[in-house]
Design a protein around this motif. Structure first.
Motif, PDB file in Angstrom:
ATOM      1  N   GLY A 145      -4.592  -5.262   8.923  1.00  0.00           N
ATOM      2  CA  GLY A 145      -5.487  -4.131   8.729  1.00  0.00           C
ATOM      3  C   GLY A 145      -4.797  -2.792   8.668  1.00  0.00           C
ATOM      4  O   GLY A 145      -5.408  -1.794   8.258  1.00  0.00           O
ATOM      5  N   PHE A 146      -3.518  -2.733   9.075  1.00  0.00           N
ATOM      6  CA  PHE A 146      -2.754  -1.490   8.979  1.00  0.00           C
ATOM      7  C   PHE A 146      -1.902  -1.448   7.716  1.00  0.00           C
ATOM      8  O   PHE A 146      -1.221  -0.451   7.463  1.00  0.00           O
ATOM      9  CB  PHE A 146      -1.856  -1.303  10.208  1.00  0.00           C
ATOM     10  CG  PHE A 146      -2.612  -1.278  11.515  1.00  0.00           C
ATOM     11  CD1 PHE A 146      -3.958  -0.960  11.562  1.00  0.00           C
ATOM     12  CD2 PHE A 146      -1.962  -1.579  12.707  1.00  0.00           C
ATOM     13  CE1 PHE A 146      -4.653  -0.948  12.761  1.00  0.00           C
ATOM     14  CE2 PHE A 146      -2.651  -1.565  13.914  1.00  0.00           C
ATOM     15  CZ  PHE A 146      -3.999  -1.246  13.946  1.00  0.00           C
ATOM     16  N   LEU A 147      -1.908  -2.551   6.951  1.00  0.00           N
ATOM     17  CA  LEU A 147      -1.136  -2.619   5.710  1.00  0.00           C
ATOM     18  C   LEU A 147      -2.010  -2.467   4.471  1.00  0.00           C
ATOM     19  O   LEU A 147      -1.602  -1.876   3.484  1.00  0.00           O
ATOM     20  CB  LEU A 147      -0.368  -3.948   5.641  1.00  0.00           C
ATOM     21  CG  LEU A 147       0.682  -4.166   6.726  1.00  0.00           C
ATOM     22  CD1 LEU A 147       1.273  -5.561   6.631  1.00  0.00           C
ATOM     23  CD2 LEU A 147       1.793  -3.122   6.627  1.00  0.00           C
ATOM     24  N   ARG A 148      -3.217  -3.042   4.543  1.00  0.00           N
ATOM     25  CA  ARG A 148      -4.175  -2.923   3.443  1.00  0.00           C
ATOM     26  C   ARG A 148      -5.570  -2.771   4.015  1.00  0.00           C
ATOM     27  O   ARG A 148      -5.912  -3.404   5.019  1.00  0.00           O
ATOM     28  CB  ARG A 148      -4.140  -4.171   2.551  1.00  0.00           C
ATOM     29  CG  ARG A 148      -2.944  -4.271   1.631  1.00  0.00           C
ATOM     30  CD  ARG A 148      -2.971  -5.585   0.860  1.00  0.00           C
ATOM     31  NE  ARG A 148      -4.174  -5.713   0.052  1.00  0.00           N
ATOM     32  CZ  ARG A 148      -4.179  -5.964  -1.250  1.00  0.00           C
ATOM     33  NH1 ARG A 148      -3.042  -6.086  -1.894  1.00  0.00           N
ATOM     34  NH2 ARG A 148      -5.305  -6.099  -1.904  1.00  0.00           N
ATOM     35  N   SER A 149      -6.388  -1.966   3.374  1.00  0.00           N
ATOM     36  CA  SER A 149      -7.739  -1.742   3.889  1.00  0.00           C
ATOM     37  C   SER A 149      -8.597  -2.987   3.806  1.00  0.00           C
ATOM     38  O   SER A 149      -9.531  -3.153   4.593  1.00  0.00           O
ATOM     39  CB  SER A 149      -8.409  -0.596   3.117  1.00  0.00           C
ATOM     40  OG  SER A 149      -8.430  -0.877   1.731  1.00  0.00           O
ATOM     41  N   ASP A 150      -8.294  -3.898   2.863  1.00  0.00           N
ATOM     42  CA  ASP A 150      -9.061  -5.145   2.772  1.00  0.00           C
ATOM     43  C   ASP A 150      -8.474  -6.254   3.632  1.00  0.00           C
ATOM     44  O   ASP A 150      -8.975  -7.378   3.634  1.00  0.00           O
ATOM     45  CB  ASP A 150      -9.166  -5.610   1.316  1.00  0.00           C
ATOM     46  CG  ASP A 150      -7.807  -5.894   0.683  1.00  0.00           C
ATOM     47  OD1 ASP A 150      -6.778  -5.856   1.409  1.00  0.00           O
ATOM     48  OD2 ASP A 150      -7.757  -6.158  -0.531  1.00  0.00           O
ATOM     49  N   GLU A 151      -7.389  -5.933   4.344  1.00  0.00           N
ATOM     50  CA  GLU A 151      -6.708  -6.851   5.265  1.00  0.00           C
ATOM     51  C   GLU A 151      -6.114  -8.085   4.565  1.00  0.00           C
ATOM     52  O   GLU A 151      -5.703  -9.032   5.227  1.00  0.00           O
ATOM     53  CB  GLU A 151      -7.633  -7.297   6.406  1.00  0.00           C
ATOM     54  CG  GLU A 151      -8.105  -6.132   7.268  1.00  0.00           C
ATOM     55  CD  GLU A 151      -8.736  -6.561   8.569  1.00  0.00           C
ATOM     56  OE1 GLU A 151      -8.694  -7.765   8.887  1.00  0.00           O
ATOM     57  OE2 GLU A 151      -9.269  -5.696   9.277  1.00  0.00           O
ATOM     58  N   LYS A 152      -6.060  -8.069   3.234  1.00  0.00           N
ATOM     59  CA  LYS A 152      -5.447  -9.190   2.498  1.00  0.00           C
ATOM     60  C   LYS A 152      -3.982  -8.882   2.223  1.00  0.00           C
ATOM     61  O   LYS A 152      -3.505  -8.915   1.089  1.00  0.00           O
ATOM     62  CB  LYS A 152      -6.213  -9.440   1.196  1.00  0.00           C
ATOM     63  CG  LYS A 152      -7.649  -9.894   1.415  1.00  0.00           C
ATOM     64  CD  LYS A 152      -8.369 -10.116   0.090  1.00  0.00           C
ATOM     65  CE  LYS A 152      -9.793 -10.586   0.320  1.00  0.00           C
ATOM     66  NZ  LYS A 152     -10.540 -10.798  -0.951  1.00  0.00           N
ATOM     67  N   ALA A 153      -3.285  -8.583   3.274  1.00  0.00           N
ATOM     68  CA  ALA A 153      -1.897  -8.144   3.148  1.00  0.00           C
ATOM     69  C   ALA A 153      -0.942  -9.326   3.164  1.00  0.00           C
ATOM     70  O   ALA A 153      -1.266 -10.414   3.627  1.00  0.00           O
ATOM     71  CB  ALA A 153      -1.559  -7.176   4.274  1.00  0.00           C
ATOM     72  N   SER A 154       0.262  -9.082   2.668  1.00  0.00           N
ATOM     73  CA  SER A 154       1.352 -10.064   2.715  1.00  0.00           C
ATOM     74  C   SER A 154       2.636  -9.329   3.050  1.00  0.00           C
ATOM     75  O   SER A 154       2.645  -8.099   3.234  1.00  0.00           O
ATOM     76  CB  SER A 154       1.498 -10.782   1.372  1.00  0.00           C
ATOM     77  OG  SER A 154       2.076  -9.908   0.410  1.00  0.00           O
TER      78      SER A 154
END
Length: 602
Positions: free
Chosen positions: A516-525
């Protein structure tokens, strides 16, 4: 040159200076087995030699010591073709169409695949090999395929007899681009490649770690690859046999050799560089009786995972949930009289540290506590992992400034001033701005932390608290697990202005793997994490960044899901062409510089 003159051959090899680091990447090839003989088709090793790798044969043995020793000496794994896999490994009974199985191979190859996967070692699976990859890692294969295409050709092995369609957004697409009859990448449709085919089984479910990257015209899965940005590719055809002169000794083998070289460089770097993860919440799971000495699936940081990911040290924090205590007559008291939090905040933090010390005592051959950068380096030299102690939420001080000295003597290296709520030290990024920044008591605590050599951590702090603390502290401060607000607009992240101010005072920002701190949609990698790291470096400079994963505190993304995957972070740094010096700084050097400066002041 006389081909029979051995001295001339040796001199020529040296003159060519093939290897900058002393040797080629070594790739283990699983051997076929039959008639009491471990054997290997020539195409596998000849293709690898042609692309600059050194092949070795892996015998079909499930001996654990042998497999682990081999894995420590190779840089990549090629799973070769061969007979059917015993369906009992998938919990299935054999179908009438099942072919001959090879019980000498099944268990050894399934084991070495899982072990190599855990180490992020590059893997290429061919024919049977792609099926081994799937079965070993949660996927499935069809014992027999009924299709409209002949997948077991009668033509010679070097002849391509049908085509496969490759997904345009895949690693396989990138591998084959520019080789043979291939659709240009700018085309808005998948590409086709002609392949050979000798099988009646195929992967039916790629499983949780892979995605399908190629199919035949009848829908049969022809290739799988990592869906987690890792170097794993499997193909159903036999590229080692194809005779197409346009294929340049097969791009798949060149890819494996390149990834194996990258893996080797990452391993060498970890031998030379101290790797430190500055924030993990593993103690949150102590009440579940987790086993730190084993690859316990309930925790992301354990000794086996630290070894697999080449992580030298982690800072384990005692996290104090704000909701478990409330202020009563100027004192923090527990909300409940039962359970692990039925004690004072200081007592709870001490109980966590007691448990960490017990874990270290029970595993003293492999892990040790550390308080200083010097102790970290000594532990690495002695072959031990290190655990440092931290506090997440300054309410552990329970309003008593003398507790700074108490925790400093316990070995705490930093205190995160607050968590998700205002406390008596400062306002939180997710609080109600009770104090308008750092409180008077918080200012005294910061000065006392400076005095006793404890780093001030401002992750979770409100922006006003951040700037107040920068002004109050005589020492550089840290943000042990924060990312960039310019890329993800979250109040927990730092603005570019905050990062510049932090760097100006000599501090560091440790990029976190919290989705959640990397992408607002929390679909980060891991790719998103690397973008945050690159951005922080562009704003702060290479001397002010690092990594604080927040593992076991909901941190972890595909490609960097637990401590075993941390070499994948190093791989990404190498792919971005960061130097050894830069990587050393990112992997802990910057954070330890601040720690050294803060501790020298006590």
């Amino acid at each position: 040159m006389n081909r029979f003159d051995l001295s001339a051959h040796t001199a020529a090899a040296y003159d060519r200076n093939i290897l900058r680091d002393g040797r080629q990447p070594v790739i283990g090839i699983t051997a076929n087995y039959g008639e009491q003989t471990a054997k290997l088709a020539e195409g596998y090793y000849k293709r690898l030699i042609a692309v600059g790798a050194t092949p070795v044969i892996i015998p079909p043995s499930a001996n654990k010591a042998m497999l682990l020793t081999l894995l420590n000496r190779i840089d990549g794994l090629l799973l070769s073709g061969g007979a059917d896999i015993n369906p009992l490994f998938m919990g299935e009974e054999p179908q009438p169409q099942l072919g001959g199985i090879n019980d000498e191979r099944d268990l050894p190859e399934l084991l070495i695949t899982r072990l190599a996967f855990n180490r992020q070692m590059p893997i290429l699976g061919i024919c049977r090999g792609i099926q081994v990859m799937a079965v070993a890692l949660g996927g499935r294969m069809a014992q027999h395929i009924s299709t409209t295409i002949k997948h077991s050709q009668d033509a010679g092995r070097g002849v391509a007899t049908h085509s496969v369609t490759i997904a345009p957004d895949s690693t396989l697409y990138d591998i084959y681009e520019g080789h043979g009859p291939f659709v240009p990448k700018e085309a808005p449709y998948p590409a086709t490649v002609a392949v050979n085919s000798f099988h009646h089984q195929a992967v039916s479910d790629a499983g949780p770690h892979f995605r399908v990257s190629a199919r035949a015209a009848d829908g049969t899965i022809e290739a799988i690859e990592s869906c987690e940005h890792k170097p794993f590719v499997g193909v159903q055809w036999h590229p080692e046999c194809l005779d197409d002169p346009d294929m340049d000794c097969q791009p798949l083998f060149a890819w494996l050799a390149n990834e194996a070289g990258l893996y080797r460089r990452a391993q060498q770097l970890h031998n030379q560089v101290l790797s430190l993860d500055t924030h993990c919440d593993t103690p949150m799971f102590f009440t579940q009786n987790v086993d730190f000495a084993k690859r316990d699936p309930r925790i992301l940081v354990s000794l086996p995972k630290m070894y697999e990911g080449r992580l030298d040290a982690t800072i384990m924090v005692s996290y104090l949930p704000q909701k478990q205590w409330h202020m009563e007559n100027g004192t923090w008291v527990p909300v409940s009289t039962e359970g692990e939090f039925a004690c004072s905040p200081r007592q709870y933090a001490d109980s966590i540290f007691d448990q960490i010390e017990q874990i270290v005592s029970q595993n003293s051959d492999d892990v040790a506590l550390a308080r200083t950068p010097g102790e970290l380096l000594l532990n690495k030299e002695n072959g031990r992992k290190s655990i440092m102690l931290g506090i997440e939420n300054g309410l552990a001080l329970q309003g008593n400034i003398s507790n700074v000295r108490h925790f400093a003597r316990r070995g705490v290296v930093y205190i995160t001033l607050c968590h998700n709520g205002d406390n008596d030290l400062c306002d939180s990024a997710k609080g109600e701005q009770t104090h308008g920044g750092v409180s008077d008591f918080g200012a005294k605590v910061i000065k006392q932390m400076n005095r006793y050599g404890v780093m001030v951590d401002l992750s979770h702090a409100h922006e006003k608290s951040f700037y107040d603390a920068l002004d109050i502290s005589k020492m550089p401060i840290v943000c042990s697990h924060s990312s960039c607000r310019a890329l993800c607009d979250h109040p927990r992240n730092l603005t570019d202005e905050q990062m510049r101010a932090l760097a100006k005072k000599g501090g560091v920002c440790q990029i976190t793997a919290y989705p959640g701190f990397l992408r607002s949609d929390e679909k980060a990698s891991i790719i998103d994490l690397m973008e945050h790291l690159d951005h922080a470096i562009s704003i702060m400079g290479i001397d002010h960044v690092g990594l604080g994963t927040d593992f076991d505190g909901d941190g972890g993304v595909p490609g960097l899901a637990d401590a075993s995957e941390l070499t994948n972070f190093t791989r990404q740094l190498l792919k971005k062409r960061y130097s050894k010096s830069d990587i050393s700084k990112i992997w802990g050097g910057n954070f330890l510089r601040v720690m050294t400066q803060v501790q020298a002041n006590q």
